[in-house]
Design a protein around this motif. Structure first.
Motif, PDB file in Angstrom:
ATOM      1  N   UNK A 264       0.773  -1.229   0.000  1.00 31.63           N
ATOM      2  CA  UNK A 264       0.000   0.000   0.000  1.00 31.63           C
ATOM      3  C   UNK A 264       0.805   1.279   0.000  1.00 31.63           C
ATOM      4  N   UNK A 265       2.068   1.217  -0.440  1.00 30.73           N
ATOM      5  CA  UNK A 265       2.886   2.419  -0.522  1.00 30.73           C
ATOM      6  C   UNK A 265       2.911   2.932  -1.953  1.00 30.73           C
ATOM      7  N   UNK A 266       3.301   4.190  -2.110  1.00 30.59           N
ATOM      8  CA  UNK A 266       3.537   4.722  -3.440  1.00 30.59           C
ATOM      9  C   UNK A 266       4.717   3.988  -4.057  1.00 30.59           C
ATOM     10  N   UNK A 267       4.531   3.485  -5.270  1.00 28.62           N
ATOM     11  CA  UNK A 267       5.566   2.678  -5.919  1.00 28.62           C
ATOM     12  C   UNK A 267       6.615   3.572  -6.564  1.00 28.62           C
ATOM     13  N   UNK A 268       7.418   4.214  -5.735  1.00 26.34           N
ATOM     14  CA  UNK A 268       8.444   5.142  -6.213  1.00 26.34           C
ATOM     15  C   UNK A 268       9.760   4.450  -6.508  1.00 26.34           C
ATOM     16  N   UNK A 269       9.962   3.280  -5.915  1.00 24.04           N
ATOM     17  CA  UNK A 269      11.255   2.623  -6.030  1.00 24.04           C
ATOM     18  C   UNK A 269      12.285   3.154  -5.060  1.00 24.04           C
ATOM     19  N   UNK A 270      11.925   4.190  -4.308  1.00 25.39           N
ATOM     20  CA  UNK A 270      12.848   4.789  -3.338  1.00 25.39           C
ATOM     21  C   UNK A 270      12.663   4.105  -1.983  1.00 25.39           C
ATOM     22  N   UNK A 271      13.760   3.680  -1.400  1.00 27.54           N
ATOM     23  CA  UNK A 271      13.720   3.045  -0.092  1.00 27.54           C
ATOM     24  C   UNK A 271      14.253   4.054   0.919  1.00 27.54           C
ATOM     25  N   UNK A 272      13.320   4.796   1.517  1.00 24.07           N
ATOM     26  CA  UNK A 272      13.690   5.786   2.524  1.00 24.07           C
ATOM     27  C   UNK A 272      13.354   5.254   3.913  1.00 24.07           C
ATOM     28  N   UNK A 273      13.402   6.112   4.900  1.00 21.59           N
ATOM     29  CA  UNK A 273      13.198   5.644   6.280  1.00 21.59           C
ATOM     30  C   UNK A 273      11.842   4.970   6.451  1.00 21.59           C
ATOM     31  N   UNK A 274      10.796   5.536   5.838  1.00 21.12           N
ATOM     32  CA  UNK A 274       9.457   4.947   5.968  1.00 21.12           C
ATOM     33  C   UNK A 274       9.411   3.553   5.346  1.00 21.12           C
ATOM     34  N   UNK A 275      10.085   3.396   4.225  1.00 29.09           N
ATOM     35  CA  UNK A 275      10.113   2.098   3.555  1.00 29.09           C
ATOM     36  C   UNK A 275      10.903   1.084   4.367  1.00 29.09           C
ATOM     37  N   UNK A 276      12.049   1.509   4.888  1.00 29.78           N
ATOM     38  CA  UNK A 276      12.849   0.610   5.727  1.00 29.78           C
ATOM     39  C   UNK A 276      12.049   0.140   6.935  1.00 29.78           C
ATOM     40  N   UNK A 277      11.248   1.014   7.516  1.00 26.50           N
ATOM     41  CA  UNK A 277      10.474   0.617   8.693  1.00 26.50           C
ATOM     42  C   UNK A 277       9.508  -0.518   8.355  1.00 26.50           C
ATOM     43  N   UNK A 278       8.891  -0.457   7.181  1.00 28.24           N
ATOM     44  CA  UNK A 278       7.981  -1.530   6.790  1.00 28.24           C
ATOM     45  C   UNK A 278       8.734  -2.817   6.491  1.00 28.24           C
ATOM     46  N   UNK A 279       9.888  -2.702   5.866  1.00 26.19           N
ATOM     47  CA  UNK A 279      10.696  -3.906   5.637  1.00 26.19           C
ATOM     48  C   UNK A 279      11.118  -4.514   6.966  1.00 26.19           C
ATOM     49  N   UNK A 280      11.569  -3.674   7.872  1.00 27.55           N
ATOM     50  CA  UNK A 280      12.031  -4.178   9.168  1.00 27.55           C
ATOM     51  C   UNK A 280      10.900  -4.693  10.036  1.00 27.55           C
ATOM     52  N   UNK A 281       9.662  -4.308   9.694  1.00 27.18           N
ATOM     53  CA  UNK A 281       8.486  -4.852  10.396  1.00 27.18           C
ATOM     54  C   UNK A 281       7.978  -6.113   9.724  1.00 27.18           C
ATOM     55  N   UNK A 282       8.602  -6.512   8.604  1.00 26.82           N
ATOM     56  CA  UNK A 282       8.224  -7.736   7.940  1.00 26.82           C
ATOM     57  C   UNK A 282       6.927  -7.650   7.168  1.00 26.82           C
ATOM     58  N   UNK A 283       6.576  -6.468   6.655  1.00 28.90           N
ATOM     59  CA  UNK A 283       5.324  -6.316   5.922  1.00 28.90           C
ATOM     60  C   UNK A 283       5.450  -6.966   4.546  1.00 28.90           C
ATOM     61  N   UNK A 284       4.489  -7.832   4.237  1.00 31.47           N
ATOM     62  CA  UNK A 284       4.514  -8.524   2.936  1.00 31.47           C
ATOM     63  C   UNK A 284       3.300  -8.194   2.079  1.00 31.47           C
ATOM     64  N   UNK A 285       2.252  -7.680   2.664  1.00 34.06           N
ATOM     65  CA  UNK A 285       1.060  -7.338   1.897  1.00 34.06           C
ATOM     66  C   UNK A 285       0.235  -6.318   2.678  1.00 34.06           C
TER      67      UNK A 285
END
Length: 477
Positions: free
Chosen positions: A456-477
């Motif tokens: 559910x994020x904007x598909x920018x291709x940029x991995x910033x702090x907000x994106x890292x937080x979701x990766x580190x939270x294990x979000x898959x869908x």
């Protein structure tokens, strides 16, 4: 790069064929990273944002990725926002030339240059001075001149050659005033002209030859921007048919608005200025908004120097393999009617190694999923917001693989942060299968955008702090 109706210019990104952003006389270093971020090597991490210790910047360095250009240098606030949210890692700056539309640059100061280089932006300094004699939009001002088209007694267009040399001297003076040091690429913006007009074309080539000669004498790198169907074609034809007639630039920047983000065009041959000597402006003026900040830009793709590369990954845990195309669920051995089912020992070893790097596992790497591994995984789960379970699922893998700094990572980035990203993407989806190279390229961009859409994020291709937080939270869908 310039239009009579718009005070904009073309500038975009990176092209010195001389190493990454650096500091004259000073080693460029990234901040020290933890051993866990390093893969246990204990060395400094791959460069994210070079430091500028003495305020002298060499730009743009080795890079493959996206850039944008706008005539007026954006404000610091806009640059900060676009670094965090846009796919661009390079930006052009109009530093000199009496024909430029943006003679006044209120934001462009030595401090601005140093701040952008420190952040990690690749800078492309551009000059727009005298234009081809048959270019209908120039001269632009009363004190403006065009390239002298007279061939002279020997037919060598020596007047144009000398004009190019003088323009290089002025460009170097402007660059040095902005703390852009020797070794940097300076670009000349030669707007499109009638390629079939002999005097116009030959005088323009002589002018650019003088530009290159003088830049080399002053220890700068020569770049030329022009329409691929006129100025760039003329340079390419001269390269092939008259290689000894003109001093050719070290890099070319072709304007070809075909919407294709590469550095090719059917107007010129594929072999010239390769590898690492091309930028392509593939889309003309349009508005883009990133992080709520709108700028009217041209879009560019560049492949300069050695391109984006990463140092080899250091050995981890005595040679334990941690890079895998997929990270499936692990659980302790269990008995079935067909016998004992055990998890893949190589994947267990990778888990042990990664937990050890993060301080959660302090015994030997055995590849056996025993009580100590269970205790370590539960401790990780507890500390990172997961329910404690005996199994280790993909979501847990993502959290562990992505753990570390939240540095902004995008197309063209390289180093340990990219490796963490690549591994976490492989854990997020069994379809990703990203090769762990440490370089953010096309395959990584696609995998990031696919994952961003799923969560559910904007598909920018940029991995910033907000994106890292979701990766580190294990979000898959």
């Amino acid at each position: 790069m310039s239009r009579p109706t718009s005070p904009r210019v073309r500038l975009a990104l990176a092209g010195a064929l001389s190493g990454a952003l650096a500091v004259t006389g000073v080693a460029v270093q990234a901040p020290l990273a933890s051993a866990a971020d390093q893969g246990g090597t204990g060395s400094t991490s791959e460069r994210r944002a070079p430091t500028v210790e003495e305020g002298q910047v060499v730009t743009p360095g080795d890079f493959t990725g996206y850039g944008f250009d706008q005539c007026l240098a954006p404000t610091q606030k806009a640059m900060n926002t676009w670094w965090r949210t846009s796919p661009f890692s390079a930006v052009g700056i109009y530093i000199s030339g009496t024909s430029r539309a943006c003679r006044d640059q209120p934001n462009l100061t030595p401090s601005w240059v140093v701040k952008q280089a420190t952040r990690g932006w690749r800078l492309l300094p551009i000059t727009l001075g005298p234009q081809a004699s048959c270019q209908p939009r120039f001269p632009r001002y009363d004190d403006d001149v065009t390239i002298d088209p007279r061939p002279g007694r020997k037919g060598t267009y020596v007047r144009a050659l000398k004009m190019g040399r003088r323009e290089a001297v002025s460009a170097v003076a402007a660059a040095k005033a902005l703390k852009i040091a020797e070794g940097s690429t300076l670009w000349y913006d030669l707007e499109g002209f009638d390629h079939n007009n002999t005097a116009c074309r030959e005088s323009a080539l002589s002018f650019l030859s003088g530009w290159t000669q003088k830049l080399h004498a002053l220890d700068y790198v020569s770049g030329v921007y022009s329409s691929v169907s006129s100025g760039i074609k003329a340079l390419d034809d001269a390269r092939v048919n008259r290689p000894d007639r003109f001093a050719l630039p070290d890099a070319i920047w072709l304007a070809r608005w075909d919407g294709v983000a590469n550095t090719s065009s059917s107007y010129i041959r594929e072999d010239g200025w390769r590898p690492g000597g091309r930028v392509k402006q593939y889309r003309g003026g349009h508005d883009e908004t990133w992080g709520g900040v709108r700028i009217n830009i041209d879009s560019n793709f560049l492949d300069l120097g050695k391109g984006s590369t990463a140092r080899p990954q250091g050995e981890m845990c005595g040679g334990t393999r941690v890079n895998w195309p997929s990270y499936e669920m692990l659980r302790p051995p269990r008995e079935t009617k067909n016998g004992t089912v055990r998890p893949d020992p190589e994947k267990v070893a990778a888990l042990q190694c990664l937990l050890k790097q993060r301080g959660y596992f302090d015994t030997a790497i055995t590849g056996t999923y025993g009580g100590r591994v269970v205790n370590a995984t539960k401790a990780w789960q507890r500390d990172h917001g997961f329910a404690e379970k005996d199994l280790w699922a993909r979501t847990h893998w993502m959290s562990l693989l992505a753990a570390g700094s939240k540095t902004t990572t995008k197309y063209g980035s390289s180093g340990d942060a990219v490796r963490r990203l690549q591994r976490s993407l492989n854990a997020a989806s069994p379809k990703a299968k990203v090769v762990v190279t440490g370089v953010y390229g096309t395959a990584v961009e696609k995998a990031v955008k696919d994952w961003q859409k799923r969560v559910g994020m904007s598909a920018s291709g940029v991995v910033n702090a907000a994106t890292w937080r979701k990766l580190q939270a294990g979000k898959r869908s």
